[in-house]
Design a protein around this motif. Structure first.
Motif, PDB file in Angstrom:
ATOM      1  N   GLU A   6       0.835  -1.184   0.000  1.00 29.35           N
ATOM      2  CA  GLU A   6       0.000   0.000   0.000  1.00 29.35           C
ATOM      3  C   GLU A   6       0.874   1.240   0.000  1.00 29.35           C
ATOM      4  O   GLU A   6       1.842   1.324   0.745  1.00 29.35           O
ATOM      5  N   GLN A   7       0.538   2.172  -0.856  1.00 28.92           N
ATOM      6  CA  GLN A   7       1.380   3.349  -0.966  1.00 28.92           C
ATOM      7  C   GLN A   7       0.877   4.403   0.008  1.00 28.92           C
ATOM      8  O   GLN A   7       0.115   5.277  -0.333  1.00 28.92           O
ATOM      9  N   THR A   9       1.081   7.494   1.869  1.00 26.94           N
ATOM     10  CA  THR A   9       1.758   8.772   1.862  1.00 26.94           C
ATOM     11  C   THR A   9       0.966   9.723   2.740  1.00 26.94           C
ATOM     12  O   THR A   9      -0.253   9.781   2.648  1.00 26.94           O
ATOM     13  N   ARG A  11      -0.627  13.000   3.724  1.00 24.29           N
ATOM     14  CA  ARG A  11      -1.065  14.207   3.023  1.00 24.29           C
ATOM     15  C   ARG A  11      -1.295  15.330   4.016  1.00 24.29           C
ATOM     16  O   ARG A  11      -1.927  15.126   5.055  1.00 24.29           O
ATOM     17  N   SER A  30       6.253  23.734   4.482  1.00 27.59           N
ATOM     18  CA  SER A  30       5.773  23.006   3.305  1.00 27.59           C
ATOM     19  C   SER A  30       6.920  22.245   2.650  1.00 27.59           C
ATOM     20  O   SER A  30       6.798  21.073   2.285  1.00 27.59           O
ATOM     21  N   ARG A  34       7.561  18.286   2.361  1.00 26.19           N
ATOM     22  CA  ARG A  34       7.737  17.666   1.048  1.00 26.19           C
ATOM     23  C   ARG A  34       8.983  16.791   1.043  1.00 26.19           C
ATOM     24  O   ARG A  34       8.958  15.649   0.587  1.00 26.19           O
ATOM     25  N   ASP A  35      10.063  17.345   1.590  1.00 25.29           N
ATOM     26  CA  ASP A  35      11.320  16.613   1.582  1.00 25.29           C
ATOM     27  C   ASP A  35      11.282  15.409   2.517  1.00 25.29           C
ATOM     28  O   ASP A  35      12.080  14.482   2.384  1.00 25.29           O
ATOM     29  N   GLY A  37       8.889  13.496   2.421  1.00 24.55           N
ATOM     30  CA  GLY A  37       8.119  12.514   1.670  1.00 24.55           C
ATOM     31  C   GLY A  37       6.619  12.686   1.797  1.00 24.55           C
ATOM     32  O   GLY A  37       5.851  11.837   1.362  1.00 24.55           O
ATOM     33  N   PHE A  38       6.184  13.807   2.393  1.00 26.36           N
ATOM     34  CA  PHE A  38       4.744  14.049   2.497  1.00 26.36           C
ATOM     35  C   PHE A  38       4.242  14.697   1.208  1.00 26.36           C
ATOM     36  O   PHE A  38       5.004  15.316   0.469  1.00 26.36           O
ATOM     37  N   GLU A  39       2.937  14.563   1.008  1.00 23.32           N
ATOM     38  CA  GLU A  39       2.294  15.355  -0.045  1.00 23.32           C
ATOM     39  C   GLU A  39       1.731  16.598   0.611  1.00 23.32           C
ATOM     40  O   GLU A  39       0.953  16.515   1.558  1.00 23.32           O
ATOM     41  N   VAL A  40       2.138  17.745   0.097  1.00 22.51           N
ATOM     42  CA  VAL A  40       1.766  18.995   0.740  1.00 22.51           C
ATOM     43  C   VAL A  40       0.898  19.830  -0.184  1.00 22.51           C
ATOM     44  O   VAL A  40       1.224  20.034  -1.349  1.00 22.51           O
ATOM     45  N   ILE A  41      -0.191  20.285   0.340  1.00 20.38           N
ATOM     46  CA  ILE A  41      -1.024  21.226  -0.391  1.00 20.38           C
ATOM     47  C   ILE A  41      -0.922  22.543   0.360  1.00 20.38           C
ATOM     48  O   ILE A  41      -1.187  22.602   1.566  1.00 20.38           O
ATOM     49  N   VAL A  61      -7.003  15.292   3.752  1.00 22.10           N
ATOM     50  CA  VAL A  61      -5.624  15.314   4.259  1.00 22.10           C
ATOM     51  C   VAL A  61      -5.567  14.636   5.628  1.00 22.10           C
ATOM     52  O   VAL A  61      -6.533  14.639   6.383  1.00 22.10           O
TER      53      VAL A  61
ATOM     54  N   SER B  30      -4.344   5.477  -2.741  1.00 22.39           N
ATOM     55  CA  SER B  30      -3.319   4.737  -2.001  1.00 22.39           C
ATOM     56  C   SER B  30      -3.487   3.237  -2.188  1.00 22.39           C
ATOM     57  O   SER B  30      -2.772   2.456  -1.565  1.00 22.39           O
ATOM     58  N   GLN B  31      -4.423   2.858  -3.044  1.00 26.53           N
ATOM     59  CA  GLN B  31      -4.683   1.441  -3.309  1.00 26.53           C
ATOM     60  C   GLN B  31      -4.814   0.652  -2.024  1.00 26.53           C
ATOM     61  O   GLN B  31      -4.246  -0.430  -1.875  1.00 26.53           O
ATOM     62  N   THR B  92      11.994  11.344  -2.844  1.00 25.49           N
ATOM     63  CA  THR B  92      11.379  11.213  -1.526  1.00 25.49           C
ATOM     64  C   THR B  92       9.910  10.816  -1.619  1.00 25.49           C
ATOM     65  O   THR B  92       9.310  10.427  -0.632  1.00 25.49           O
ATOM     66  N   GLY B  93       9.334  10.941  -2.810  1.00 24.46           N
ATOM     67  CA  GLY B  93       7.905  10.701  -2.938  1.00 24.46           C
ATOM     68  C   GLY B  93       7.087  11.898  -2.506  1.00 24.46           C
ATOM     69  O   GLY B  93       5.877  11.916  -2.618  1.00 24.46           O
ATOM     70  N   GLY B  94       7.767  12.915  -1.992  1.00 25.98           N
ATOM     71  CA  GLY B  94       7.059  14.108  -1.538  1.00 25.98           C
ATOM     72  C   GLY B  94       6.599  14.965  -2.701  1.00 25.98           C
ATOM     73  O   GLY B  94       7.098  14.839  -3.817  1.00 25.98           O
ATOM     74  N   ALA B  95       5.627  15.806  -2.447  1.00 25.37           N
ATOM     75  CA  ALA B  95       5.109  16.652  -3.515  1.00 25.37           C
ATOM     76  C   ALA B  95       4.484  17.895  -2.925  1.00 25.37           C
ATOM     77  O   ALA B  95       3.966  17.867  -1.811  1.00 25.37           O
ATOM     78  N   VAL B  96       4.549  18.975  -3.673  1.00 28.52           N
ATOM     79  CA  VAL B  96       3.753  20.141  -3.319  1.00 28.52           C
ATOM     80  C   VAL B  96       2.681  20.279  -4.387  1.00 28.52           C
ATOM     81  O   VAL B  96       2.977  20.417  -5.567  1.00 28.52           O
ATOM     82  N   LEU B  97       1.442  20.161  -3.950  1.00 24.07           N
ATOM     83  CA  LEU B  97       0.326  20.197  -4.893  1.00 24.07           C
ATOM     84  C   LEU B  97      -0.260  21.596  -4.850  1.00 24.07           C
ATOM     85  O   LEU B  97      -0.937  21.968  -3.901  1.00 24.07           O
ATOM     86  N   ARG B 120       2.288   9.239  -7.833  1.00 30.94           N
ATOM     87  CA  ARG B 120       3.099   8.589  -6.808  1.00 30.94           C
ATOM     88  C   ARG B 120       3.965   7.481  -7.369  1.00 30.94           C
ATOM     89  O   ARG B 120       3.971   6.365  -6.877  1.00 30.94           O
TER      90      ARG B 120
END
Lengths: 139, 360
Positions: A6-7, A9, A11, A30, A34-35, A37-41, A61, B30-31, B92-97, B120
């Motif tokens: 399961e991926q 992550t 948020r 932020s 991100r660094d 490994g989080f997804e940041v809005i 989130v 996230s499956q 890192t898999g990280g992202a700024v959306l 991802r």
């Protein structure tokens, strides 16, 4: 890594609420998230509580980070919390507040449902560690 | 993971509960266990929304345009779902959306459901995840669904191809965009939007695009495109000679869609009504020509293939693990004890035997 792992992550929504034009802290956090490994809005500046609620609910989130340096936290944070409650998002969202929050205001915010408050000078690792440990399980 | 949890979630989604919709998309993304059951359950409730995919290079104005489109549809009383796909770091898999920031016209309006998704690192899985998320929005009852991606690679192209209509956004006077078009995006566009049309070079970009569109067409197709061609010319100059084009009741024997070029200034909203009209023209064309059904079949076929591929991959991964993992094989190959083809042959042999036995 097998394809069926399961991926997971984390948020996060990093939000600036109200009339507060200082977003260096929000940017720094932020980027650190991100660094990590989080997804940041990132919400952008001058958001109304309604916008924060909408984004938190729709983006589902794990973590809502509210950055406030204007001193209006006692007015704005409860509004956000009430909105999250209304949409059934309060229980499974970790809410953290960053910025200038006087000590005497902290118990009140925590009572509103804020999970942690990070003041100036908090090491980045501490915040990231807190989020990693306390991000709610999504079932 | 009880089946009941998933069914309950689906029921709440169908009831119009925003939180349930958000959670379903999270599960898809996230499956998580059970997401397949959810998608299976909502599948029967889909097929009502019209889906537009918007792609273009970073900074072309996609998010702003999407915001204005959503506003237009909302003003018509329709509900809108938006899925914005952003790249994530391969390290890192990280992202700024960040696309949400631009949705300024629809703040606080819960009937615009805006959702950011990150790529991802799911090889090819992104289009499946997006398609499933679109299904969730569709089943929820959204009338219009917009998918927004940065047009950077095959992955993104696959994503927008899950839409009924593909809009390619182009910036005026940028050589890079021409490169992008050369790289294959031209083929996927049903509508081209030259955004920032108040910028210098806009009209040249429009002319270049039209030239390329006509080059790409079969020469004969140009001859019998009839009304659409005339419409295109009338439309993009905005002279308003667009009066009787829509109402030709005699069906054309073999309708052909020629990609249209529309000029917009997304920040002010100029040209949005024309874009909406062109999108609706395209949708009408799809419906009347039977291409809508054909596209749906192609999409379904692609979804099946994609799922088969990923599931077979999963089985193979397990098989590899059972045989001591891929590292040993890799070392053996490097040490020249064997070669990649022989390993593949070896690993796949049981499967092949099994299939051949069945054929006999």
């Amino acid at each position: 890594m097998s394809a069926d792992s399961e991926q997971r992550t984390i948020r996060c929504l990093i939000a600036k609420v109200g009339l507060d034009g200082h977003d260096r802290g929000a940017h720094v956090i932020s980027r650190a998230f991100r660094d990590a490994g989080f997804e940041v809005i990132y919400s952008g500046l001058h958001r109304a509580p309604d916008e924060i609620i909408q984004a938190t609910v729709q983006e589902d989130v794990d973590v809502l980070g509210i950055s406030i340096l204007s001193g209006a936290h006692n007015t704005l944070v409860p509004k956000v919390m009430a909105g999250l409650e209304e949409y059934g998002a309060l229980d499974d969202t970790l809410v953290i507040v960053g910025g200038i929050i006087p000590d005497e205001d902290r118990p009140g915010l925590m009572e509103e449902g804020v999970d942690a408050i990070f003041g100036p000078g908090t090491p980045m690792e501490e915040t990231i560690e807190f989020v990693k440990e306390n991000a709610p399980e999504r079932t | 993971m009880g089946q009941a949890v998933e069914s309950d979630l689906v029921e709440r989604l169908l009831d119009g509960e925003h939180r349930a919709l958000a959670r379903v998309i999270t599960k898809i993304e996230s499956q998580s266990p059970g997401y397949r059951d959810i998608v299976s359950e909502i599948h029967a409730h889909t097929g009502h929304a019209s889906v537009v995919g918007i792609t273009g290079s970073p900074g072309a104005g996609k998010s702003t345009l999407v915001d204005k489109l959503a506003k237009f549809y909302r003003d018509q009383g329709e509900t809108v779902g938006v899925i914005a796909v952003d790249p994530s770091s391969p390290y890192t898999g990280g992202a700024v959306l960040g696309d949400r920031i631009r949705m300024a016209s629809n703040v606080g309006d819960m009937d615009v459901f805006f959702r950011s998704m990150s790529a991802r690192g799911q090889l090819g899985g992104l289009s499946t995840a997006t398609a499933d998320a679109v299904k969730a929005l569709d089943a929820f009852g959204k009338d219009r669904i917009i998918i927004e991606t940065v047009g950077a690679g095959q992955n993104e192209v696959d994503v927008v191809k899950t839409a009924d209509t593909v809009v390619v956004l182009v910036q005026p006077g940028s050589g890079d965009d021409v490169q992008m078009l050369k790289a294959g995006i031209l083929e996927i566009g049903d509508v081209f939007v030259v955004n920032k049309a108040d910028m210098e070079g806009a009209s040249r970009t429009v002319a270049e695009l039209e030239e390329m569109i006509h080059l790409r067409d079969d020469p004969r197709a140009k001859l019998d495109m009839g009304h659409h061609g005339a419409e295109a010319m009338g439309d993009h100059h905005g002279h308003g000679e667009h009066t009787d084009d829509d109402q030709d009741d005699e069906p054309e024997p073999d309708p052909v869609w020629t990609p249209q070029v529309v000029e917009t200034i997304a920040t002010t909203g100029e040209g949005i009504d024309e874009l909406v009209e062109t999108l609706s023209d395209h949708y009408t064309y799809l419906a009347e020509s039977g291409e809508l059904d054909e596209k749906a079949r192609q999409r379904a076929a692609e979804e099946i293939r994609q799922l088969l591929r990923s599931d077979v991959n999963r089985l193979l991964e397990r098989e590899l693990d059972d045989r001591g993992g891929i590292d040993d094989f890799a070392s053996a190959v490097v040490d020249k004890e064997t070669d990649p083809y022989a390993v593949t042959e070896d690993v796949l042999e049981p499967l092949r035997e099994c299939l051949e036995d069945r054929d006999d």
